[in-house]
Write a protein that holds these residues in place. Sequence first.
Motif, short mmCIF file in Angstrom:
data_model
loop_
_atom_site.label_atom_id
_atom_site.label_comp_id
_atom_site.label_asym_id
_atom_site.label_seq_id
_atom_site.Cartn_x
_atom_site.Cartn_y
_atom_site.Cartn_z
N PRO A 398 0.92 -1.24 0.12
CA PRO A 398 -0.05 0.00 -0.09
C PRO A 398 1.03 1.40 -0.15
O PRO A 398 2.04 1.06 0.64
N ILE A 399 0.73 2.41 -0.89
CA ILE A 399 1.36 3.32 -1.15
C ILE A 399 0.69 4.68 -0.98
O ILE A 399 -0.52 4.70 -1.56
N TYR A 400 1.13 5.66 -0.41
CA TYR A 400 0.63 6.93 -0.49
C TYR A 400 1.63 7.80 -1.29
O TYR A 400 2.72 7.71 -0.86
N ILE A 401 1.39 8.55 -2.23
CA ILE A 401 2.13 9.68 -2.77
C ILE A 401 1.77 10.93 -1.76
O ILE A 401 0.92 11.76 -1.68
N HIS A 402 2.84 11.29 -1.01
CA HIS A 402 2.77 12.10 0.04
C HIS A 402 3.49 13.38 -0.31
O HIS A 402 3.08 14.64 0.35
N GLU A 403 4.27 13.74 -1.43
CA GLU A 403 4.61 14.83 -1.96
C GLU A 403 4.81 14.45 -3.32
O GLU A 403 5.46 13.56 -3.87
N ASN A 404 4.10 15.36 -4.02
CA ASN A 404 4.39 15.79 -5.63
C ASN A 404 4.16 17.06 -5.91
O ASN A 404 2.98 17.48 -5.80
N GLY A 405 5.15 17.93 -6.35
CA GLY A 405 4.71 19.31 -6.67
C GLY A 405 5.98 19.86 -7.41
O GLY A 405 6.93 19.30 -7.99
N PHE A 406 5.76 21.14 -7.63
CA PHE A 406 6.31 22.09 -8.55
C PHE A 406 6.68 23.29 -8.13
O PHE A 406 6.04 24.02 -7.70
N ALA A 407 8.34 23.71 -8.08
CA ALA A 407 8.72 24.87 -7.34
C ALA A 407 8.65 26.12 -8.45
O ALA A 407 9.00 25.68 -9.58
N MET A 408 8.15 27.21 -7.77
CA MET A 408 8.45 28.44 -8.70
C MET A 408 8.79 29.59 -8.07
O MET A 408 8.82 29.50 -6.86
N PRO A 409 9.33 30.65 -8.65
CA PRO A 409 10.03 31.54 -7.63
C PRO A 409 8.77 32.18 -6.95
O PRO A 409 7.63 32.41 -7.55
N GLN A 410 8.92 32.72 -5.81
CA GLN A 410 7.97 33.21 -4.67
C GLN A 410 7.82 34.73 -5.31
O GLN A 410 8.53 35.49 -4.59
N ASN A 411 7.06 35.03 -6.54
CA ASN A 411 7.45 36.29 -6.81
C ASN A 411 5.99 37.28 -6.89
O ASN A 411 5.64 38.09 -7.31
N GLY A 412 5.07 36.52 -6.26
CA GLY A 412 3.73 36.92 -6.21
C GLY A 412 2.91 36.54 -7.39
O GLY A 412 1.59 36.87 -7.28
N SER A 413 3.27 35.85 -8.31
CA SER A 413 2.56 35.40 -9.40
C SER A 413 1.58 34.32 -8.87
O SER A 413 1.83 33.36 -8.19
N LEU A 414 0.34 34.50 -9.42
CA LEU A 414 -0.66 33.66 -9.03
C LEU A 414 -1.29 32.65 -10.23
O LEU A 414 -1.82 31.72 -9.94
N TYR A 415 -0.69 32.86 -11.55
CA TYR A 415 -0.92 32.16 -12.60
C TYR A 415 -0.05 31.23 -12.75
O TYR A 415 1.03 31.35 -13.84
N ASP A 416 -0.03 29.96 -12.12
CA ASP A 416 0.67 28.95 -12.09
C ASP A 416 0.75 27.87 -12.97
O ASP A 416 0.60 26.75 -12.78
#
Length: 511
Positions: A398-416
């Motif tokens: 049994p597996i959970y994918i506990h992290e999967n994501g994409f980093a972007m600069p912390q510049n205030g942009s909301l349209y990711d």
Amino acid sequence: MMRVMVFLVLLLLTVMIMVGNGEQNGPALLSRDDFPSNFIFGSGTSAYQVEGAAAEDGRSPSVWDTFAHAGYMQGTGDTASDEYHKYKEDVKLMKETGLDAYRFSISWSRLIPDGRGRVNPKALEYYNNLVNELLNHGIKPHVTLFHYDLPQVLEDEYEGWLSPKIVDDFTAYADVCFREFGDRVSHWTTLNEPNVLALLGYDLGFAPPKRCSHPFGNCSRGNSPTEPYIVMHHCLLAHSSAVSLYARKYKAKQQGFIGINVFVYHLIPLTNSTNDIIATRRAQDFYVGWLIEPLYRGDYPKTMRKMVGSKLPKFSRSQSEQLTGSYDFISLNYYAAMYVKDDPHDIPASQRDFRADMFAVVTAADNGLTKSDTLFPVLPSGLRGVLEYFKQSYGNPPIYIHENGFAMPQNGSLYDVRRVKYISDHLENLLIALRNGSNTLGYFTWSFIDAYELLYGYEYSYGLYYVDFGDEDRKRYPRFSARWYSSFLRGRNHTNLMNSSPNLTPFVSTT
């Protein structure tokens, strides 16, 4: 130096400023309804990365407080996202997003400020309130006991994970958590990424407690060739001790589940040469088998025994028996694929670190197949490959994918939109893996809100929700990815979101 730099690139695991393959095509056409009805979707954070309130209500420093305040990071987690004070707002956001579950960690140094003994009543109040708030909104808590933030007092007293004393102290800490919260928490993860803890903290010195030796890193203390293996050994013993405790005292009544977390890459031979193919198998044993083989078979991989030699600690018979099968699930943190090249050399074992011990170089280089502005190869099918590897090699746990994501600069942009493409493509490959028989039970994005990232501070972020760290109130703003994920979780066709504008209104609690 080149070998060290290649390994450095490998371990900068939280920077994923990547361009996904075919990103211009928009997100995959799928929704929650394509997945099994009992499949869990969530998102996560960790204590030091979001809680803040670092010196409030009796919390003592962790090794991350010490590391950050020493100037090794951009900023500190003193305030972070201030979830300690804003947890009700965040849970309301989770409900509005449609999450089934929230993965968070407990701060050991908040709950037991002296590392052992006295329990902090303010911490009990906070975590009880958080758990109850989640449950009141229909959200399951998935709790990680240890997410890198060892109480500094234990590091000072006996060098933390380097000492076998940590096993008893961790077990006692776990006992408090099971006793106080286990009547409502059904999913426990003992340790987050002990393979990364050992390598970053004790080989290269990029993370606390910043231990390493020349030429592998620049630290004032440590031994890169030996200490990572000692740390992993104690992590495994601490894990199995806590699982054994849970089985003896709590499981029958609380009916919960307990597992451990491992950081994984999808590893690919750099060429189709026999040497690179064999080197990739070795790298799998070192990066994944190092943690999972003892849980599955009671000992480290034979490959590691052969190549690491006497530097690799041994388990007693009773330890091996306790380790074998000491999990109800395995949770995976997956972000990217990496390439493996055979690396023969004649460096003596006493002068080799982890990378040199496996006689292979793990690198982002892929013979020019990746776009020029990609630091790590984005290969969504790599998640499918990892799940197939666990199915074939470890009995399809049994597996959970506990992290999967994409980093972007912390510049205030909301349209990711790139983050949406990344998540969507990985979900598409997860669905294929499920249809191919993978026993995966849930998927969590990293991270729910912007956090103090544990290698890059506030420079990059993964959050579905933007946190304005320049605002004293730490206002939250939904990114495009939050709206997309919410639409996905509600079973809607979300492709029309691609042409919509992000919501620029901050979330403000009405409670």
